[in-house]
Write a protein that holds these residues in place. Structure first.
Motif, PDB file in Angstrom:
ATOM      1  N   LEU A 274       0.646  23.174  16.588  1.00 32.94           N
ATOM      2  CA  LEU A 274       1.353  23.422  15.123  1.00 32.94           C
ATOM      3  C   LEU A 274       2.519  24.002  15.801  1.00 32.94           C
ATOM      4  O   LEU A 274       3.762  23.233  15.298  1.00 32.94           O
ATOM      5  CB  LEU A 274       0.815  23.778  14.065  1.00 32.94           C
ATOM      6  N   SER A 275       2.747  25.216  16.266  1.00 36.67           N
ATOM      7  CA  SER A 275       4.206  25.775  16.165  1.00 36.67           C
ATOM      8  C   SER A 275       4.680  25.206  17.009  1.00 36.67           C
ATOM      9  O   SER A 275       5.938  25.081  16.816  1.00 36.67           O
ATOM     10  CB  SER A 275       3.724  27.252  16.528  1.00 36.67           C
ATOM     11  N   SER A 276       4.142  25.200  18.288  1.00 33.45           N
ATOM     12  CA  SER A 276       5.368  24.513  19.672  1.00 33.45           C
ATOM     13  C   SER A 276       5.759  23.212  19.148  1.00 33.45           C
ATOM     14  O   SER A 276       6.666  22.824  19.913  1.00 33.45           O
ATOM     15  CB  SER A 276       4.348  24.735  20.774  1.00 33.45           C
ATOM     16  N   SER A 277       4.680  22.553  18.694  1.00 32.91           N
ATOM     17  CA  SER A 277       5.676  20.765  18.671  1.00 32.91           C
ATOM     18  C   SER A 277       5.689  20.366  17.164  1.00 32.91           C
ATOM     19  O   SER A 277       6.819  19.830  17.760  1.00 32.91           O
ATOM     20  CB  SER A 277       3.745  20.520  18.294  1.00 32.91           C
ATOM     21  N   THR A 278       6.345  21.693  16.254  1.00 31.43           N
ATOM     22  CA  THR A 278       6.907  21.054  15.229  1.00 31.43           C
ATOM     23  C   THR A 278       8.369  21.510  15.899  1.00 31.43           C
ATOM     24  O   THR A 278       9.455  20.984  15.524  1.00 31.43           O
ATOM     25  CB  THR A 278       6.795  22.113  14.278  1.00 31.43           C
ATOM     26  N   PHE A 279       8.320  22.872  16.286  1.00 37.27           N
ATOM     27  CA  PHE A 279       9.681  23.407  17.335  1.00 37.27           C
ATOM     28  C   PHE A 279      10.619  22.307  18.082  1.00 37.27           C
ATOM     29  O   PHE A 279      11.530  22.154  18.098  1.00 37.27           O
ATOM     30  CB  PHE A 279       9.229  24.448  17.872  1.00 37.27           C
ATOM     31  N   GLY A 280       9.635  21.436  18.880  1.00 39.99           N
ATOM     32  CA  GLY A 280      10.109  20.351  19.423  1.00 39.99           C
ATOM     33  C   GLY A 280      11.021  19.120  18.885  1.00 39.99           C
ATOM     34  O   GLY A 280      11.671  18.463  19.895  1.00 39.99           O
ATOM     35  N   PHE A 281      10.561  19.132  17.503  1.00 41.95           N
ATOM     36  CA  PHE A 281      11.613  18.219  16.749  1.00 41.95           C
ATOM     37  C   PHE A 281      12.782  18.389  16.461  1.00 41.95           C
ATOM     38  O   PHE A 281      14.106  17.297  16.416  1.00 41.95           O
ATOM     39  CB  PHE A 281      10.819  17.866  15.529  1.00 41.95           C
ATOM     40  N   ALA A 282      12.852  19.556  17.314  1.00 43.49           N
ATOM     41  CA  ALA A 282      14.378  20.619  16.630  1.00 43.49           C
ATOM     42  C   ALA A 282      15.822  19.253  17.025  1.00 43.49           C
ATOM     43  O   ALA A 282      16.897  18.814  16.379  1.00 43.49           O
ATOM     44  CB  ALA A 282      14.689  22.054  17.023  1.00 43.49           C
TER      45      ALA A 282
ATOM     46  N   GLY B 294      15.193  17.040  26.371  1.00 43.24           N
ATOM     47  CA  GLY B 294      14.470  17.181  27.230  1.00 43.24           C
ATOM     48  C   GLY B 294      14.485  18.087  28.375  1.00 43.24           C
ATOM     49  O   GLY B 294      13.854  19.289  29.012  1.00 43.24           O
ATOM     50  N   VAL B 295      15.451  18.583  29.121  1.00 46.35           N
ATOM     51  CA  VAL B 295      15.921  18.929  30.161  1.00 46.35           C
ATOM     52  C   VAL B 295      16.340  20.458  29.415  1.00 46.35           C
ATOM     53  O   VAL B 295      16.259  21.267  29.478  1.00 46.35           O
ATOM     54  CB  VAL B 295      17.282  18.415  30.896  1.00 46.35           C
ATOM     55  N   ALA B 296      17.312  20.316  28.435  1.00 50.28           N
ATOM     56  CA  ALA B 296      17.919  21.458  27.674  1.00 50.28           C
ATOM     57  C   ALA B 296      16.734  22.368  27.142  1.00 50.28           C
ATOM     58  O   ALA B 296      16.100  23.901  27.167  1.00 50.28           O
ATOM     59  CB  ALA B 296      18.585  20.715  26.847  1.00 50.28           C
ATOM     60  N   SER B 297      15.810  21.569  27.293  1.00 54.64           N
ATOM     61  CA  SER B 297      14.048  22.010  26.120  1.00 54.64           C
ATOM     62  C   SER B 297      13.580  22.710  27.256  1.00 54.64           C
ATOM     63  O   SER B 297      13.417  23.664  26.910  1.00 54.64           O
ATOM     64  CB  SER B 297      13.773  21.383  25.219  1.00 54.64           C
TER      65      SER B 297
ATOM     66  N   THR C  63       7.034  17.819  23.855  1.00 56.08           N
ATOM     67  CA  THR C  63       7.791  17.134  22.256  1.00 56.08           C
ATOM     68  C   THR C  63       9.533  16.720  22.444  1.00 56.08           C
ATOM     69  O   THR C  63       9.056  14.971  22.455  1.00 56.08           O
ATOM     70  CB  THR C  63       7.144  17.968  21.158  1.00 56.08           C
ATOM     71  N   ALA C  64       9.723  17.237  22.823  1.00 55.98           N
ATOM     72  CA  ALA C  64      11.100  17.364  22.641  1.00 55.98           C
ATOM     73  C   ALA C  64      11.305  15.872  23.938  1.00 55.98           C
ATOM     74  O   ALA C  64      12.575  15.068  23.749  1.00 55.98           O
ATOM     75  CB  ALA C  64      12.351  18.864  24.023  1.00 55.98           C
ATOM     76  N   MET C  65      10.741  15.564  25.018  1.00 61.19           N
ATOM     77  CA  MET C  65      11.199  14.961  26.236  1.00 61.19           C
ATOM     78  C   MET C  65      10.369  13.368  25.795  1.00 61.19           C
ATOM     79  O   MET C  65      10.775  13.025  25.786  1.00 61.19           O
ATOM     80  CB  MET C  65      10.216  15.149  27.833  1.00 61.19           C
ATOM     81  N   VAL C  66       9.433  13.682  24.946  1.00 61.06           N
ATOM     82  CA  VAL C  66       8.429  12.786  24.433  1.00 61.06           C
ATOM     83  C   VAL C  66       9.800  11.496  23.287  1.00 61.06           C
ATOM     84  O   VAL C  66       9.905  11.001  23.077  1.00 61.06           O
ATOM     85  CB  VAL C  66       7.296  12.603  23.729  1.00 61.06           C
ATOM     86  N   ILE C  67      10.450  12.826  22.296  1.00 58.71           N
ATOM     87  CA  ILE C  67      11.205  12.334  21.228  1.00 58.71           C
ATOM     88  C   ILE C  67      12.718  11.855  22.360  1.00 58.71           C
ATOM     89  O   ILE C  67      13.304  10.779  21.636  1.00 58.71           O
ATOM     90  CB  ILE C  67      11.833  13.453  20.676  1.00 58.71           C
ATOM     91  N   GLY C  68      13.270  12.777  23.462  1.00 58.12           N
ATOM     92  CA  GLY C  68      14.552  11.433  23.710  1.00 58.12           C
ATOM     93  C   GLY C  68      14.469  10.512  24.453  1.00 58.12           C
ATOM     94  O   GLY C  68      15.059   9.934  24.873  1.00 58.12           O
ATOM     95  N   VAL C  69      13.071  10.546  25.095  1.00 59.10           N
ATOM     96  CA  VAL C  69      12.757   9.526  25.426  1.00 59.10           C
ATOM     97  C   VAL C  69      12.610   8.399  24.773  1.00 59.10           C
ATOM     98  O   VAL C  69      13.010   6.859  24.491  1.00 59.10           O
ATOM     99  CB  VAL C  69      12.032   8.894  26.852  1.00 59.10           C
TER     100      VAL C  69
ATOM    101  N   GLU D  93      16.155   8.202  27.053  1.00 60.80           N
ATOM    102  CA  GLU D  93      16.743   9.280  27.641  1.00 60.80           C
ATOM    103  C   GLU D  93      15.892   8.823  29.083  1.00 60.80           C
ATOM    104  O   GLU D  93      15.034   8.350  28.791  1.00 60.80           O
ATOM    105  CB  GLU D  93      16.903  10.329  27.152  1.00 60.80           C
ATOM    106  N   PRO D  94      16.655   8.319  30.314  1.00 56.16           N
ATOM    107  CA  PRO D  94      15.661   8.346  31.313  1.00 56.16           C
ATOM    108  C   PRO D  94      14.647   9.568  31.576  1.00 56.16           C
ATOM    109  O   PRO D  94      14.282  10.274  31.615  1.00 56.16           O
ATOM    110  CB  PRO D  94      17.119   7.970  32.362  1.00 56.16           C
ATOM    111  N   PHE D  95      13.564   8.800  32.329  1.00 54.94           N
ATOM    112  CA  PHE D  95      12.067   9.153  32.404  1.00 54.94           C
ATOM    113  C   PHE D  95      12.262   9.384  33.968  1.00 54.94           C
ATOM    114  O   PHE D  95      11.272   8.484  34.249  1.00 54.94           O
ATOM    115  CB  PHE D  95      11.448   9.020  31.783  1.00 54.94           C
TER     116      PHE D  95
END
Length: 313
Positions: A15-23, A97-100, A258-264, A269-271
């Motif tokens: 929960l902690s890591s996945s919710t942080f990925g929404f930032a 996704g790259v930044a994260s 999480t960040a990469m999935v949201i970015g795509v 964003e290209p994957f």
């Protein structure tokens, strides 16, 4: 430790890591809505500190600290605030996704910092993991940097700066007077200090903080302040309580995923295969370091100290 407690710890860690990925998602939504970087961060940390304060009052949390702790909190708050500012600059210039994923190199930086400044022993596995993680960062940059709309060099530099600042924050929490402060109280004061700092910066450099209007913008504010900040930090504390910091850090791999999935999905964003390979290498390298530390022979063990005395980083 029983299976129930272990299961609860895993749930809190995920929960902690996945919710942080929404930032990254909510950050770019707010910037696209007209807020400046300082405005986004002011609302993020301000609303989060209010939420943490209300939560603390509800559970009768003791927020008392000594006068000697104020300097430590200011230093840690600055490091944590610079982490967020660096990430916002990175999100504006390179793919989220790259930044994260680059930011997720912080466990490696913590291990190196502990070895350089506190004489903690680093095993050969850590050196191998560092090489693998650097290769992963190169693949991430080559695979996605050309597709960024902003300044790629600035974005990469800001992402790397976030690693340094966040590592300094983590080491500071473990090696300063902050270790004596309750985790919930420390998180509250750090977020409140960040809100004050970004509010002052907004007044100085942007001429003030723009007032958020409209329910969509407020949903984004609540999204970045509650799930991606307040809930993420509370869940992190709970995860460490149940399964310890080492195992909790291992589940931090959910952040870049999480960040990469949201970015795509949200930003198109290209994957590419290089992006995928870079993410795999970065996550594998960090996971290797965390697992290496879990057996008492990892990067956080002092020279000459028995395995049972190895501190958790």
């Amino acid at each position: 430790m029983g299976r129930t407690s272990h299961f609860k710890g895993i749930i809190y860690a995920v929960l902690s890591s996945s919710t942080f990925g929404f930032a990254p998602f909510f950050t770019l939504m707010l910037i696209g809505g007209g807020l400046s970087s300082f405005g986004v961060l002011f609302y993020r940390w301000g609303v989060a500190s209010l939420a943490l304060g209300c939560f603390g009052l509800a559970v009768r949390q003791n927020f008392r600290i000594g006068w000697r702790d104020l300097g430590t909190i200011c230093l840690l708050g600055t490091a944590r605030a610079m982490t967020s500012l660096s990430l916002v600059v990175a999100y504006q210039n390179i793919a989220t996704g790259v930044a994260s994923s680059i930011h997720f190199l912080y466990p490696l930086a913590v291990a190196c910092g502990m070895a350089l400044f506190f004489r903690e022993r680093i095993s050969w596995r850590v050196f191998a993991a560092i090489a693998v993680s650097l290769l992963g960062a190169v693949l991430l940059s080559a695979g996605d940097l050309s597709a960024a709309d902003g300044n790629g060099v600035l974005g990469m530099s800001a992402a790397c700066m976030s690693v340094v600042c966040y590592s300094a924050y983590i080491i500071g929490v473990r090696k300063t007077r902050a270790a004596r402060i309750d985790s919930a109280a420390l998180t509250f004061y750090v977020t409140a200090f960040g809100a004050l700092l970004f509010g002052c910066c907004g007044m100085l450099f942007d001429g003030g903080i723009q007032l958020v209007t409209g329910w969509k913008m407020w949903l984004c504010v609540l999204g970045i302040a509650l799930p991606a900040t307040a809930i993420s930090n509370i869940a992190l504390v709970q995860a460490i309580k149940y399964i310890g910091p080492t195992t909790t850090s291992l589940f931090g791999a959910m952040e870049p995923l999480t960040a990469m999935v949201i970015g795509v999905l949200a930003f198109g964003e290209p994957f590419t295969w290089m992006t995928a390979a870079g993410m795999v290498l970065v996550i594998a390298a960090v996971s290797w370091v965390v697992r290496d530390g879990s057996d008492g022979n990892g990067p956080c063990r002092r020279r000459g100290a028995p395995a049972t005395d190895a501190p958790n980083c």
